[in-house]
Design a protein around this motif. Structure first.
Motif, short mmCIF file in Angstrom:
data_model
loop_
_atom_site.label_atom_id
_atom_site.label_comp_id
_atom_site.label_asym_id
_atom_site.label_seq_id
_atom_site.Cartn_x
_atom_site.Cartn_y
_atom_site.Cartn_z
N ALA A 26 2.85 -2.11 8.44
CA ALA A 26 2.87 -2.54 7.03
C ALA A 26 1.77 -3.55 6.76
O ALA A 26 1.07 -3.47 5.76
N LEU B 82 -0.96 -3.95 8.48
CA LEU B 82 -2.24 -3.24 8.58
C LEU B 82 -2.50 -2.46 7.30
O LEU B 82 -3.59 -2.49 6.73
N ALA B 83 -1.44 -1.79 6.82
CA ALA B 83 -1.57 -0.99 5.59
C ALA B 83 -2.00 -1.86 4.44
O ALA B 83 -2.91 -1.51 3.68
N VAL C 59 -5.67 -3.05 4.87
CA VAL C 59 -6.64 -1.98 4.66
C VAL C 59 -6.66 -1.57 3.19
O VAL C 59 -7.71 -1.35 2.61
N ALA C 60 -5.45 -1.51 2.59
CA ALA C 60 -5.40 -1.09 1.19
C ALA C 60 -6.18 -2.06 0.31
O ALA C 60 -6.88 -1.65 -0.61
N LEU C 61 -6.06 -3.34 0.58
CA LEU C 61 -6.77 -4.32 -0.24
C LEU C 61 -8.27 -4.27 0.02
O LEU C 61 -9.06 -4.39 -0.90
N HIS D 18 -10.09 -1.75 1.56
CA HIS D 18 -10.82 -0.49 1.53
C HIS D 18 -10.14 0.56 0.65
O HIS D 18 -10.19 1.74 0.96
N GLY D 19 -9.48 0.15 -0.40
CA GLY D 19 -8.85 1.12 -1.29
C GLY D 19 -9.90 2.05 -1.86
O GLY D 19 -11.01 1.63 -2.12
N ASP D 20 -9.54 3.31 -2.03
CA ASP D 20 -10.56 4.24 -2.49
C ASP D 20 -10.08 5.10 -3.64
O ASP D 20 -10.74 6.02 -4.03
N LYS D 21 -8.88 4.80 -4.17
CA LYS D 21 -8.39 5.58 -5.31
C LYS D 21 -8.52 4.74 -6.58
O LYS D 21 -8.34 3.53 -6.54
N LYS D 22 -8.82 5.42 -7.67
CA LYS D 22 -8.85 4.72 -8.94
C LYS D 22 -7.71 5.21 -9.80
O LYS D 22 -7.35 6.39 -9.75
N HIS D 23 -7.15 4.31 -10.58
CA HIS D 23 -6.08 4.70 -11.49
C HIS D 23 -6.66 4.72 -12.90
O HIS D 23 -7.16 3.71 -13.38
N VAL E 149 1.98 6.34 5.96
CA VAL E 149 0.88 5.42 5.72
C VAL E 149 -0.41 5.97 6.36
O VAL E 149 -1.50 5.78 5.82
N ALA F 121 -5.81 6.25 2.77
CA ALA F 121 -6.91 5.31 3.00
C ALA F 121 -7.00 4.96 4.49
O ALA F 121 -8.09 4.89 5.05
N ILE F 122 -5.84 4.77 5.12
CA ILE F 122 -5.86 4.42 6.55
C ILE F 122 -6.21 5.64 7.40
O ILE F 122 -7.02 5.56 8.31
N ARG G 201 -7.99 8.24 6.69
CA ARG G 201 -9.42 8.58 6.61
C ARG G 201 -10.27 7.57 7.38
O ARG G 201 -11.37 7.88 7.81
N LEU H 232 5.66 2.75 2.11
CA LEU H 232 5.38 1.32 2.22
C LEU H 232 4.49 0.89 1.06
O LEU H 232 3.46 1.51 0.81
N GLU I 138 2.54 0.80 -14.81
CA GLU I 138 2.18 2.18 -15.19
C GLU I 138 3.38 2.94 -15.72
O GLU I 138 3.28 3.68 -16.70
N THR J 52 -11.30 -0.59 -10.89
CA THR J 52 -10.61 -1.37 -9.86
C THR J 52 -10.17 -0.43 -8.75
O THR J 52 -9.67 0.65 -9.00
N HIS J 53 -10.33 -0.90 -7.52
CA HIS J 53 -9.94 -0.07 -6.38
C HIS J 53 -8.46 -0.22 -6.11
O HIS J 53 -7.88 -1.27 -6.29
N HIS J 54 -7.87 0.87 -5.67
CA HIS J 54 -6.46 0.85 -5.33
C HIS J 54 -6.23 1.61 -4.05
O HIS J 54 -7.16 2.13 -3.46
N HIS J 55 -4.93 1.68 -3.66
CA HIS J 55 -4.56 2.35 -2.40
C HIS J 55 -4.97 3.81 -2.42
O HIS J 55 -4.94 4.45 -3.41
#
Lengths: 114, 202
Positions: free
Chosen positions: A12, A14-15, A18-20, A22-27, B83, B94-95, B97, B171, B183, B199-202
């Motif tokens: 958790a 680590l998740a 990494v999410a903070l 290297h996040g790579d999705k946009k909303h 995750v 994200a993890i 990849r 998680l 949202e 903005t970057h997200h998960h």
């Protein structure tokens, strides 16, 4: 059980990091302005129109009340409120999930009780 | 061929093999964003196969294929495994990849053709030099792992309803939960929050 819990906490942490980092999705959040066969255009809060590509793996979720239900592209309508999770691919955005609600359903959900 | 020539030939072949192996492993400056070469993947698959005791392959799954067991495993997978592996087993997170090697797509033949016992052994013991930890050793872990094997078999037929249920058990950090709430409020009719785009997200 304790070991498993420790591993879970470690994963958790680590998740989260990494999410903070290297996040790579946009909303993309806004209302649907245009629907094409392979893309949609969303008007966001800033008034900007953002095009998001639809692909075979794009998943559609209808949100009504507190419930999410599987849906399909043909269920989308101009004016729907949408939250799109998209992956940047070069200059374009590719939708992995399109969650939407019809304007009527959204309005009735916030209607105060008389 | 003289003995001297044979030794020389053996040395040349050894150097060539080491060079090929080094080039295969050291490509892209050891970045974990790289994709393993075919040689590396093949070596890793075979090394993993050799590492799994022969007896493990013959083990039978004691967890019955019941809706209850599948649901237990599905939700367990959502909060322990997704995750890295993603709810659908694709590894597209994200993890996932960012790992080297990448988690395999659990729906594909390379994983599905493994015996139940092999999948169980991997869950219990992990795979060294990868991101796959060992989940075994704790009380009750074996039963959970066998149920997970059932779920891995089910992944190619995962339904949209099941995937959406799993999302509730993934998680999530406080920021993600807050954002999800905003949202959902927006979808229910709340005014749109003006946020910086991109903005970057998960």
């Amino acid at each position: 059980m304790k070991t498993k819990l420790c591993i879970l906490i470690a994963i958790a942490a680590l998740a989260a990091s990494v999410a903070l980092a290297h996040g790579d999705k946009k909303h993309v959040v806004g209302t649907l302005e245009k629907i094409n066969a392979d893309s949609v255009v969303v008007k966001t809060a800033t008034g900007k129109s953002v095009e998001v590509k639809l692909v075979a793996s794009t998943m559609y979720v209808s949100h009504a009340g507190n419930e999410d239900k599987p849906a399909k592209l043909s269920d989308l309508a101009v004016g729907d409120r949408v939250v799109i999770h998209a992956t940047p691919k070069g200059e374009t955005l590719e939708a992995s999930e399109v969650k939407f609600s019809a304007p009527g359903a959204a309005a009735s959900a916030v209607k105060p009780k008389s | 061929m003289s003995r001297g020539n044979a030794i020389l030939l053996a040395i040349v072949i050894a150097i060539a093999l080491i060079t090929v192996a080094a080039a295969s492993v050291l490509h892209d400056g050891l970045s974990s964003r790289a994709k393993p070469t075919a040689l590396e993947s093949m070596l890793a698959r075979n090394a993993r196969r050799l590492a799994i005791p022969a007896g493990a392959r013959k083990l039978q799954n004691p967890a019955a294929e019941t809706p209850e067991n599948l649901r237990d495993a599905r939700l367990h997978f959502a909060d322990h495994c997704a995750v890295c592996h993603a709810n659908d087993g694709s590894g597209d997170t994200a993890i996932g990849r960012g790992l080297y090697p990448k988690p395999p797509d659990l729906r594909r033949e390379e994983t599905q053709k493994l015996a139940d016992g092999e999948l169980f052994w991997i869950i219990e013991n992990g795979v060294r030099f990868t991101g796959m930890p060992a989940f075994g050793g704790a009380q009750g872990s074996e039963q959970d792992s066998w149920k997970l094997v059932r779920f891995i078999r089910h992944l190619p037929q995962l339904t949209e309803e099941e995937r959406m249920e799993m999302e509730r058990y993934n998680l999530k950090g406080p920021e993600d939960l807050e954002e999800e709430q905003e949202e959902n409020d927006f979808l229910r009719g709340a005014p749109m929050q003006q946020k910086p785009e991109g903005t970057h997200h998960h």
